[in-house]
Scaffold this active site. Sequence first.
Site, PDB file in Angstrom:
ATOM      1  N   LYS A 114       0.741  -0.845  -0.028  1.00 57.46           N
ATOM      2  CA  LYS A 114      -0.008  -0.014   0.101  1.00 57.46           C
ATOM      3  C   LYS A 114       0.983   1.333   0.161  1.00 57.46           C
ATOM      4  O   LYS A 114       1.401   1.652   1.038  1.00 57.46           O
ATOM      5  CB  LYS A 114      -1.025  -0.071   1.281  1.00 57.46           C
ATOM      6  CG  LYS A 114      -1.835   1.078   1.091  1.00 57.46           C
ATOM      7  CD  LYS A 114      -3.109   0.747   2.423  1.00 57.46           C
ATOM      8  CE  LYS A 114      -3.976   1.977   2.420  1.00 57.46           C
ATOM      9  NZ  LYS A 114      -3.689   3.350   2.298  1.00 57.46           N
ATOM     10  N   LYS A 288      -6.465  -8.376  -1.873  1.00 54.39           N
ATOM     11  CA  LYS A 288      -7.443  -8.343  -2.753  1.00 54.39           C
ATOM     12  C   LYS A 288      -8.016  -9.644  -3.152  1.00 54.39           C
ATOM     13  O   LYS A 288      -7.048 -10.385  -3.548  1.00 54.39           O
ATOM     14  CB  LYS A 288      -7.073  -7.636  -4.091  1.00 54.39           C
ATOM     15  CG  LYS A 288      -7.037  -6.010  -3.770  1.00 54.39           C
ATOM     16  CD  LYS A 288      -6.367  -5.206  -5.279  1.00 54.39           C
ATOM     17  CE  LYS A 288      -6.051  -3.984  -5.078  1.00 54.39           C
ATOM     18  NZ  LYS A 288      -5.458  -3.178  -6.082  1.00 54.39           N
ATOM     19  N   CYS A 424      32.113 -13.620   9.342  1.00 51.43           N
ATOM     20  CA  CYS A 424      33.184 -14.305   9.867  1.00 51.43           C
ATOM     21  C   CYS A 424      33.312 -15.778   9.719  1.00 51.43           C
ATOM     22  O   CYS A 424      32.035 -16.366  10.288  1.00 51.43           O
ATOM     23  CB  CYS A 424      33.614 -13.877  11.203  1.00 51.43           C
ATOM     24  SG  CYS A 424      34.800 -14.890  12.161  1.00 51.43           S
TER      25      CYS A 424
HETATM   26 ZN   LIG Z   1      35.125 -13.775  14.022  1.00 47.40          ZN
END
Ligand SMILES: [Zn+2]
Length: 680
Positions: A114, A288, A424
Amino acid sequence: MADVAAELEALRKQIRYHDQRYYTDAEPEISDLEYDKLMNRLKELEAEHPDLITSDSPTQRVGGEPLGEFQTVEHRLPMLSIDNTYSEEEVRDWDARLHRREPDAEIDYVVELKIDGVAVAIIYEKGELTQALTRGDGRFGDDITSNVRTIRDVPLRLHGENLPDYLEVRGEVYMNNQELAELNERLKAAGQRTLKNARNATAGTLKLLDPKLCAQRPLRFFAHSPAVVEGLEIRDHLHFLELMQQFGLRPTPFVERSATIDDAMDRCNRWIKNLHDLDFEIDGLVIKVNSFPLREKLGYRSKSPRWVIAYKFEKYEAATKLEGIRIQIGKNGTLTPVADLKPVLLAGTTVSRSSLHNADELERKDIRIGDTVIVEKAGKIIPHIVRVEKHERTGDEQLFEFPKDCPACQTEVVRDPEGVYIRCVNPDCPAQLKERLKFFAHRTAMDIDGLGEKLIIQLVDQGLVTRIGDLYRLKEEDLLPLERLGKKSVQNLLKAVEGSKNRDLAKVLCALSIRHVGKHVSEVLATAYPNMEALQQADQETLENLEEIGPIIAKSVYQFLQSEAGKKTIDDLQSIGLTMQSEQFTSGKSAEEEEGEKPLAGKTFVVTGTLSKYTRDEIQDLLKKQGAKVSSSISSRTSYLVAGEKAGSKLTKAEKLGVPVLTEDEADEMLKGETVTESE
Ligand SMILES: [Zn+2]
C-alpha cells in the site's frame, strides 16, 4: 512532407520504447547521450514543422501555461475508499465473511504494497492520455492532467497494439526516499524550503499550478487497479498487472498470489519486517480477491468494495543524529552494522539504535557517521533508517568503512556467495561463540536456567568456555571467582547445566545454531530420526525428501553435521554424556498411527490470553506432545479454546461458534489426563 511525418513518428516510437525500458522496466538499452540525441532530433524536426506536433509526442510532457486553478471533474466511477484495519484478526474475519458469502468459490488473494502517496486516476482514450484526476471527495476530483503528464513513469501514449478504446487506470503517485533526499539537497542549495516526507512532497508537488515546476520533481507512478474499461477483457488482478506492464505503465511491484489467508498474512508480516528493503514508503498491505468475476459477484457495500481490505500499521518517524556505527556478530558469523543514534522519543519509546542490516544497505542509503537521519518505527518492528537528510550535511560526516577482518577474532571476512551478508567464517570466533551460547541456553533450546548473557560474556572472555562442550566441564571453583555469582547460584547453575544433558534431540538440534534450523525444523528432524547418530548418517538427498525440509535446509543440516566443527561439537557433547535421543521419533509408524495412540489426537486447540503457569509456547508444546493440533485462529473445527487472562476477540468468537472454552487449570488437568471432556 510525408518523409518528415514518417521520421517524426519513428523517432517518437523509439523514444517511447526507450522510456519504457528506462522507467518501467528499469533496463535501459541506450546511454543517456544517445537518448538525448533522439530527443534533440525530434525537437529540431518539430520546431521546423510545428503543424506536425501531436499532444502525445514525448516533447510535450511539459507543456501549457501555469493554471489559475484546477478544474473540478466528476469521476465516471466514484473513487471509493477501502476498508482498513490494524488487526490481523479482523483480516481473518473478513476472509471468513467472504467464504460464507461464496461457500463454493475457491478464493485466492493477491497481496499488494500500500504505497503511501497520492491516489490518482489516469484516463487513456484509444491509447492516448487524455485526463488525470485526483481522488478529491471520491465523486469529484481535480484535473491535474498537465502535472501527471510530466511523470516519466506515465506514458503519454500506451505501448503496443490492440489498445482499449477507453481505460481508466488508478494508482498511486509517490516519491522515492533517495530521490526525495536529493531533491531536498537541491532545494536547500537554492535557498528553498525542504520537504518533510515523501507523501507530503508528492501531495505538494501535484498541487503546483505550474507544470514546469512539477516536472523538476522526481514523481513516480504505480498502477494498482482498473476503473472504467472499454474494449479490454481482464481476467484477474495478475492479468491486469501484466497488461499494465505491456502498455508501458508500472504495475505495483512484488504482487504475488496467495491461495489462503494464512499465506496472505505471512506475506504481509514478512513485508512489515522488511520495510527497510523498500526505497518508497508504504503504510500497509492491501489484500484483494484475485478473480475479477468473483469480485463482481461479491460486489460493494455502501462505501467500499467487499473484495478488498487494507491491513495497515502505525508508523512514526523522527529525525535524529547518527553518532556511530558498530558491528555486531551473529551466531553464524554474520557481521551486521548497527547505528548508534542520539536517543530520540518515538511512539512512546526511546530509540537509541537501529540495525543497518548489511553493507549494501549502508551504501544504497549513503549513510555516514554524523548524518541526520529519519528513523521510522512501523508496527511492533524494530526501528529502521528511512533516509539521510543530505541537505543537513556539514561536510564533517564520516564514511563508514566496512571491516575486512572480524572485529572479534581478526579473521578475514567473506561475502556470502548467494546474498548480501558478510561473515566471519572462523568456527572458533569468540563473538560467535557468545551468540551461540546465548542461543544454546535459551528457553526454547537447552533451557539452562541462570546462564544469561552477562555470565556468558564473562565465561568466554575469561577463557573458561572456548566451545559449547566446555559448559559441561565447568566446576564450582571456576565459577566462584566470577562477578555477581554467589555459592548458591553457582550450585544452581551447575545443576541446571547437568540437567540439560537429557534434553530431547529436537531441543539439541535447535540449540546448535545450524543455519535455517529453528524450533519447527528441529522437531521435523526429530520425528524422522531416533537419535543424533542416525541423523548423522543421513545423506543430503534423504533429508531433502523429508516433508517440509527443502533443499536449502537439507544442505545446511548435512553440511553442518559433516563439517569439521559440527562433528567436533557433537562428539564432544556425546563424550560428556548428552543423550540426544528423540522423544518424537515415530518408530517407523506413520504419523497418523502414532498420533492415534496419543490422548489428544484429532483435537485442535487454540491458545489465547495471558497464562500464569505456562507460557503460550510451553502449553502448545505440551498439547502437541499429546497429539493435539495447535492452530492460531478459531473456526467451527476448533475443539477447545484455552483462554488465559485478557482473552480478547478469540474468546468472543469461540463463544459465538460454540467452541468449548478451557481455563488454564482445566487445560492442565486435561494434559495430565485427569478429566475426560468430550468436545461434542
Ligand atoms: Zn570472528
